[in-house]
Design an enzyme around this catalytic site. Structure first.
Site, PDB file in Angstrom:
ATOM      1  N   ASP A   1       7.204  -5.860 -28.393  1.00 27.16           N
ATOM      2  CA  ASP A   1       6.979  -5.711 -26.953  1.00 27.16           C
ATOM      3  C   ASP A   1       5.818  -6.614 -26.556  1.00 27.16           C
ATOM      4  O   ASP A   1       4.653  -6.300 -26.837  1.00 27.16           O
ATOM      5  CB  ASP A   1       6.678  -4.249 -26.614  1.00 27.16           C
ATOM      6  CG  ASP A   1       6.307  -4.052 -25.156  1.00 27.16           C
ATOM      7  OD1 ASP A   1       6.791  -4.826 -24.310  1.00 27.16           O
ATOM      8  OD2 ASP A   1       5.532  -3.113 -24.851  1.00 27.16           O
TER       9      ASP A   1
ATOM     10  N   GLY B   1       3.492  -7.914 -23.937  1.00 23.92           N
ATOM     11  CA  GLY B   1       2.961  -7.655 -22.613  1.00 23.92           C
ATOM     12  C   GLY B   1       1.941  -8.702 -22.211  1.00 23.92           C
ATOM     13  O   GLY B   1       1.650  -9.637 -22.962  1.00 23.92           O
TER      14      GLY B   1
ATOM     15  N   VAL C   1       0.612  -7.948 -27.627  1.00 23.92           N
ATOM     16  CA  VAL C   1       1.950  -7.912 -28.197  1.00 23.92           C
ATOM     17  C   VAL C   1       1.962  -6.780 -29.219  1.00 23.92           C
ATOM     18  O   VAL C   1       1.133  -6.756 -30.133  1.00 23.92           O
ATOM     19  CB  VAL C   1       2.328  -9.235 -28.886  1.00 23.92           C
ATOM     20  CG1 VAL C   1       3.765  -9.174 -29.399  1.00 23.92           C
ATOM     21  CG2 VAL C   1       2.151 -10.412 -27.932  1.00 23.92           C
ATOM     22  N   VAL C   2       2.892  -5.842 -29.035  1.00 24.03           N
ATOM     23  CA  VAL C   2       2.999  -4.701 -29.938  1.00 24.03           C
ATOM     24  C   VAL C   2       4.205  -4.899 -30.847  1.00 24.03           C
ATOM     25  O   VAL C   2       5.310  -5.201 -30.383  1.00 24.03           O
ATOM     26  CB  VAL C   2       3.141  -3.382 -29.153  1.00 24.03           C
ATOM     27  CG1 VAL C   2       3.335  -2.205 -30.118  1.00 24.03           C
ATOM     28  CG2 VAL C   2       1.927  -3.149 -28.261  1.00 24.03           C
TER      29      VAL C   2
ATOM     30  N   ASP D   1       9.777  -4.727 -19.553  1.00 31.85           N
ATOM     31  CA  ASP D   1       9.146  -3.479 -19.964  1.00 31.85           C
ATOM     32  C   ASP D   1       9.546  -2.329 -19.047  1.00 31.85           C
ATOM     33  O   ASP D   1       9.786  -1.205 -19.516  1.00 31.85           O
ATOM     34  CB  ASP D   1       7.622  -3.643 -19.994  1.00 31.85           C
ATOM     35  CG  ASP D   1       7.051  -4.189 -18.692  1.00 31.85           C
ATOM     36  OD1 ASP D   1       7.807  -4.718 -17.851  1.00 31.85           O
ATOM     37  OD2 ASP D   1       5.819  -4.094 -18.510  1.00 31.85           O
TER      38      ASP D   1
END
Length: 259
Positions: free
Chosen positions: A6, A8, A12-13, A110
């Site tokens: 993910d 963002g 960043v995850v 998201d």
């Protein structure tokens, strides 16, 4: 094993999942210039610490609101995992929900992924509040259709603007004020009251207006880094779901695998 990414505006995850169970979660500051090789050096070490080998990851899905980051994340997936990544909202990972707004293509990945997960996990009419770089309020009806929402400055952006545009106001940490009084006795307390309780009042006011406009009972689901902090100060949230975006990516990946 699924690697969900993910990307963002701030972080960043990377989340590693077996089914819907999250085995690991790591984050790194978003930098569109970071190369696939740089991601790999960092991520491979973290996977090794958990005893995970790259070959165990057979599916990857990416959600990004930073288009420039996608190319290098794709290189990471292809060169180091030998996996062609799914892209949320595209191809086999299409959202498959009704996006009932004026410009459906402008909806951030998201927010779409959050809508999918919230509908699957909580059902009914929903308001999803996501505390990220911006704070977003998203409305999902009981059919799972995305109906629109609100974008507000994130609390850290608001604080940055306050401190950055004044000569004498100090940097403060965002936390629940110790005193319940909303009349501060010093500069730091006054700033914290203004930022924290002002934000709570904003959320409560906007959610009340959204609920009135929906005209039916609607559950409020909070997600994002500051959700737990604000949950201590208000009763407007029906649930705090820290893994909403990751769960949404897992749902999309499962659907793609079954096609």
């Amino acid at each position: 094993m699924l690697l969900a990414i993910d990307a963002g505006n701030t972080n960043v995850v990377f989340a590693l999942l077996e089914g819907r169970t999250i085995r690991g979660r790591w984050r790194i500051a978003t930098d569109p210039r970071r190369t696939g090789d740089e991601y790999a050096v960092w991520l491979m070490q973290l996977l090794s610490i958990r005893g995970i080998e790259a070959k165990q990851i057979d599916q990857i899905i990416i959600s990004t609101v930073v288009p420039r980051a996608l190319h290098n994340l794709g290189i990471l997936c292809r060169h180091y995992f030998n996996v062609e990544p799914l892209i949320a909202g595209q191809g086999a990972a299409d959202y498959a929900i009704d996006i009932d707004v004026d410009e459906p293509r402008s909806l951030g990945a998201d927010r779409a992924v959050n809508a999918i997960a919230a509908h699957a996990k909580h059902g009914g009419d929903l308001i999803v509040v996501d505390f990220g770089t911006a704070t977003t309020f998203d409305v999902i009806d009981f059919h799972g259709a995305y109906k629109g929402g609100i974008i507000a400055p994130g609390i850290n952006l608001s604080l940055d603007a306050l401190v950055g545009n004044t000569a004498k106001l100090p940097r403060i940490a965002i936390e629940v004020p110790e005193s319940k009084s909303v009349v501060g006795r010093n500069t730091e307390d006054q700033m914290l009251i203004g930022v924290f309780w002002g934000y709570v009042a904003m959320m409560e006011g906007l959610i009340a207006r959204i609920r009135a406009e929906i005209g039916r009972p609607a559950k409020v689901i909070a997600t994002g880094g500051l959700a737990v902090l604000f949950d201590e100060a208000t009763d407007i949230f029906d649930a705090v779901d820290a893994d909403l975006t990751i769960d949404g990516l897992a749902i999309l990946a499962e659907r793609a695998a079954s096609k």
